[in-house]
Design a protein around this motif. Structure first.
Motif, PDB file in Angstrom:
ATOM      1  N   TRP A  81       1.925   9.696   0.918  1.00 16.10           N
ATOM      2  CA  TRP A  81       1.849   8.940  -0.337  1.00 16.10           C
ATOM      3  C   TRP A  81       1.267   7.555  -0.084  1.00 16.10           C
ATOM      4  O   TRP A  81       1.684   6.871   0.861  1.00 16.10           O
ATOM      5  CB  TRP A  81       3.250   8.772  -0.921  1.00 16.10           C
ATOM      6  N   ARG A  82       0.325   7.144  -0.914  1.00 15.80           N
ATOM      7  CA  ARG A  82      -0.183   5.769  -0.845  1.00 15.80           C
ATOM      8  C   ARG A  82      -0.315   5.225  -2.257  1.00 15.80           C
ATOM      9  O   ARG A  82      -0.740   5.926  -3.165  1.00 15.80           O
ATOM     10  CB  ARG A  82      -1.554   5.730  -0.134  1.00 15.80           C
ATOM     11  N   TYR A  83       0.035   3.962  -2.399  1.00 16.80           N
ATOM     12  CA  TYR A  83      -0.024   3.340  -3.713  1.00 16.80           C
ATOM     13  C   TYR A  83      -1.435   2.819  -3.936  1.00 16.80           C
ATOM     14  O   TYR A  83      -1.710   1.646  -3.726  1.00 16.80           O
ATOM     15  CB  TYR A  83       0.999   2.213  -3.805  1.00 16.80           C
ATOM     16  N   THR A 141      10.440   4.109   3.122  1.00 18.01           N
ATOM     17  CA  THR A 141       9.040   4.316   2.764  1.00 18.01           C
ATOM     18  C   THR A 141       8.751   5.806   2.660  1.00 18.01           C
ATOM     19  O   THR A 141       9.219   6.581   3.486  1.00 18.01           O
ATOM     20  CB  THR A 141       8.123   3.696   3.853  1.00 18.01           C
ATOM     21  N   ARG A 180      -2.396   9.435  -5.254  1.00 18.72           N
ATOM     22  CA  ARG A 180      -1.262   8.750  -4.630  1.00 18.72           C
ATOM     23  C   ARG A 180      -0.420   9.699  -3.794  1.00 18.72           C
ATOM     24  O   ARG A 180       0.301   9.277  -2.895  1.00 18.72           O
ATOM     25  CB  ARG A 180      -0.421   8.087  -5.715  1.00 18.72           C
ATOM     26  N   PRO A 220       3.106   7.040   4.446  1.00 19.58           N
ATOM     27  CA  PRO A 220       1.705   6.921   4.052  1.00 19.58           C
ATOM     28  C   PRO A 220       0.776   7.565   5.084  1.00 19.58           C
ATOM     29  O   PRO A 220      -0.395   7.771   4.827  1.00 19.58           O
ATOM     30  CB  PRO A 220       1.473   5.421   3.983  1.00 19.58           C
ATOM     31  N   GLU A 221       1.310   7.855   6.279  1.00 13.78           N
ATOM     32  CA  GLU A 221       0.542   8.483   7.358  1.00 13.78           C
ATOM     33  C   GLU A 221       1.555   9.074   8.320  1.00 13.78           C
ATOM     34  O   GLU A 221       2.741   8.757   8.255  1.00 13.78           O
ATOM     35  CB  GLU A 221      -0.339   7.456   8.065  1.00 13.78           C
ATOM     36  N   GLN A 252       0.792  -1.233   0.000  1.00 15.71           N
ATOM     37  CA  GLN A 252       0.000   0.000   0.000  1.00 15.71           C
ATOM     38  C   GLN A 252       0.821   1.278   0.000  1.00 15.71           C
ATOM     39  O   GLN A 252       0.259   2.355  -0.179  1.00 15.71           O
ATOM     40  CB  GLN A 252      -0.946  -0.001   1.207  1.00 15.71           C
ATOM     41  N   ALA A 253       2.130   1.160   0.231  1.00 19.70           N
ATOM     42  CA  ALA A 253       2.947   2.377   0.307  1.00 19.70           C
ATOM     43  C   ALA A 253       3.984   2.391  -0.814  1.00 19.70           C
ATOM     44  O   ALA A 253       4.205   1.379  -1.489  1.00 19.70           O
ATOM     45  CB  ALA A 253       3.627   2.464   1.665  1.00 19.70           C
TER      46      ALA A 253
END
Lengths: 427, 427
Positions: free
Chosen positions: B109-111, B76, B120, B79-80, B63-64
């Protein structure tokens, strides 16, 4: 259990550090806006080709954070903003209104050895005037840099913007009989003078760059000639404009400033601390074709970039970073007396916020002494107490934590009184 | 030559889009500050372990955005923010002053598959009150969310913050004889009700989750019981505090809100548009142990996060995004009459900036008509003209581009007159 460390070359911004970053951002924004510039931002991720078009794929892979996405495409964490700016302008080249004045502030990443004034994740102010081609346009950008330096409290005796002109340098090299294809190497030579010993530098000039003795002597004469700018009509007009813009004292001609990039074609400039202790505070110049590498019709402009790290070191050295209290005044603390009166405390806090006064409410019932200690620790200028008697009478007690005084006032008068105790939040 | 495209799921912020992002950031900052919160930021890059500790390595990789650095370590793109917050608090756990009030706004960012309201690369407001454990502390965070919604002009009839309590849900599931190990699956079941047809949802409950018919009926009764909150002392106190904080009309009990994450332990809440057209505008709740996964002594808190995309869609739907002119008033344009008087124009522009008036100076000599057309195109409220006669007399001509009038005034009076024509920049 062990704490997981942060990534090398990144920084944690606790409130203490964040206040400084936000102050720089606010000041950059205020100065940019005063000169009529609009804020924009590009993405943080771009395809590697966008940078490779300018610097070559190998260099991007070496100096930037790059990785392949799940489709195998190479993605880059932006190491600079100009290629994104170029892409964005090229995409809407016909809809935009020129001259275009745009500024931005945000994170960039470079894969470098972290050291004083340099990290892998840093913030950068970018500002560009696009679609205008005159020494007066160049002067505007230099003036913006100077006004920023003045706004953050740096004196002309402490920092200077050093200016040169690539066309002037080129004309000199031409006169010395240095052919066009050799000139990029000579620019790099000039760029490196203060990073090498005189002997090593001479050897580099003669052996690596391949200058003849007379050419090398000519370059040295050029670098010592503080009056050379008078031969450049562009620089003459630039300095005249800088006087009219009120920043003449922050700027001087410096024949040794050439800026490494091929990209620049006319005026080049960088800001330096007078002691030469730090790297350049900002750097920029004129370019003939912003959108060359990304498609689009040629478009000239002038701009500069300033990272957050060197300016912070310079400001620290000269003691010009405002205090925590000036940058982010602490809130007033409304205390909570007991489970019953806490709703009165909430109502008072709500009234203060409605009046625009930053107000922290103690979030649970606790001993008053503990709450007052908390007020002191967060730097609150005052604590407000509402016990059962106060609640019944519609009054509150203010403890002025700066002057160590105490008074009981009506709830209506409270905002006005607290406003005298607490500085405004900075714009 | 073809323009290089932007990366899928990223956004270009032209001034038009940037104004909105900056307005959201300013409003989040103003509301956070009003409640006594301090701004902070974590790095944008963190080691994957920091997230894997909470969500598992596989999920992070799925997810990241993750990549290996040159030393082979997995990095990474955050993502949060919560794991960085936890790391930062754990690192200085003993030096920090509790209750800790921190807020932040920045990119994540999130995939994910880009779609309406989801990209994203997005921006997120995070705000947390750490080291306080009371329904009144929870109420503060809900109130902050509500005050933000009010500040951006959304009415209680358009958006609502829906609140529940995990302990209340837990007690209900306990009474239905649903064992502890089955409850996470039941929470997911509740979470999915509005994403499935009633038939599919029932089948999912009975077959996948494995509830008995009576248990499933009990869950349905719970989800319809709008008065259930009265059985939770925490929710009773929470709603009482929200009334005292002046935001009662923005908040209601919603038994179907459980928030997916295991992380939450008490109050949970999310903001939704009344029509249910969009995903959650914000989401948050109480947690028992912020620093659990990163080392450090257990520390309770409450917080929420709000992305920039859903709120923007909601604001667009209700027409609440202020105009360009309100968000970033255009500068005054000082025109340049000819090569001689341009230095007078520069001096006038400098005087206006010194008086705090955003001022664009036309950057080269050009036909006056062209310059006035530019003034109109950038939305300038006025253009200032200094011809040879004006320069000689120490006066300037103001063209009011809104009312289409013209007057000649002294240079000293110019700032005061322009101030009446041009709105202030928003704080």
């Amino acid at each position: 259990m062990k704490t997981i460390p942060s990534v090398k070359g990144t920084r944690d911004f606790y409130p203490e550090q964040m206040r400084v970053r936000s102050w720089l951002y606010r000041t950059m924004g205020r100065v940019s806006t005063l000169f009529g510039y609009e804020e924009y931002d590009g993405p943080f991720l771009e395809y590697m080709q966008l940078y490779a078009a300018k610097s070559g794929e190998e260099l991007v892979k070496e100096q930037a954070f790059v990785f392949q996405d799940r489709g195998g495409e190479w993605i880059t964490l932006r190491p600079e903003l100009t290629p994104s700016l170029a892409r964005m302008v090229a995409q809407k080249q016909r809809q935009l209104t020129y001259p275009l004045r745009w500024w931005s502030f945000g994170p960039m990443w470079r894969y470098e050895r972290p050291q004083k004034g340099r990290s892998r994740e840093f913030f950068q102010w970018n500002i560009d005037l696009i679609g205008a081609n005159s020494p007066e346009a160049d002067a505007e950008l230099v003036a913006i840099g100077a006004v920023f330096l003045r706004e953050v409290g740096l004196e002309p005796s402490e920092v200077q913007i050093l200016v040169n002109n690539r066309r002037l340098v080129d004309a000199q090299l031409e006169m010395l009989g240095i052919p066009g294809e050799q000139r990029p190497a000579v620019l790099r030579l000039i760029d490196r003078r203060d990073k090498m010993s005189p002997q090593a530098w001479e050897a580099y000039a003669l052996e690596t760059v391949g200058l003849e003795q007379t050419q090398f002597a000519g370059v040295r004469v050029m670098l010592e000639n503080a009056a050379l700018w008078e031969q450049s009509e562009e620089l003459v007009r630039l300095f005249k404009a800088l006087e009219a813009l009120g920043v003449g004292e922050y700027v001087r001609y410096a024949p040794e400033i050439v800026r490494g990039l091929d990209y620049y074609t006319g005026t080049v400039f960088e800001a330096r601390d007078a002691d030469g202790e730090f790297r350049a505070i900002l750097g920029g110049g004129r370019y003939d074709n912003l959108v060359a590498a990304v498609g689009g019709t040629p478009l000239a402009g002038v701009g500069f970039a300033m990272g957050d790290m060197v300016i912070t070191l310079v400001l620290q050295k000269f003691g010009r970073i405002p205090s925590a209290e000036e940058l982010a005044p602490a809130p007033v603390l409304v205390t909570v007396f007991d489970a019953e009166t806490q709703y009165e405390s909430m109502a008072v806090a709500t009234e203060l916020r409605a009046a625009g006064i930053p107000t922290a409410l103690y979030p649970e019932v606790a001993k008053l002494g503990k709450q007052l200690k908390h007020a002191s620790r967060i730097g609150a200028p005052a604590a407000v107490i509402i016990g059962p008697d106060e609640a019944a009478a519609g009054v509150v007690t203010i403890k002025d934590l700066v002057h160590r005084t105490q008074q009981t006032v009506s709830r209506q008068d409270l905002p006005a009184i607290l406003r005298t105790l607490r500085p405004e939040n900075p714009a």
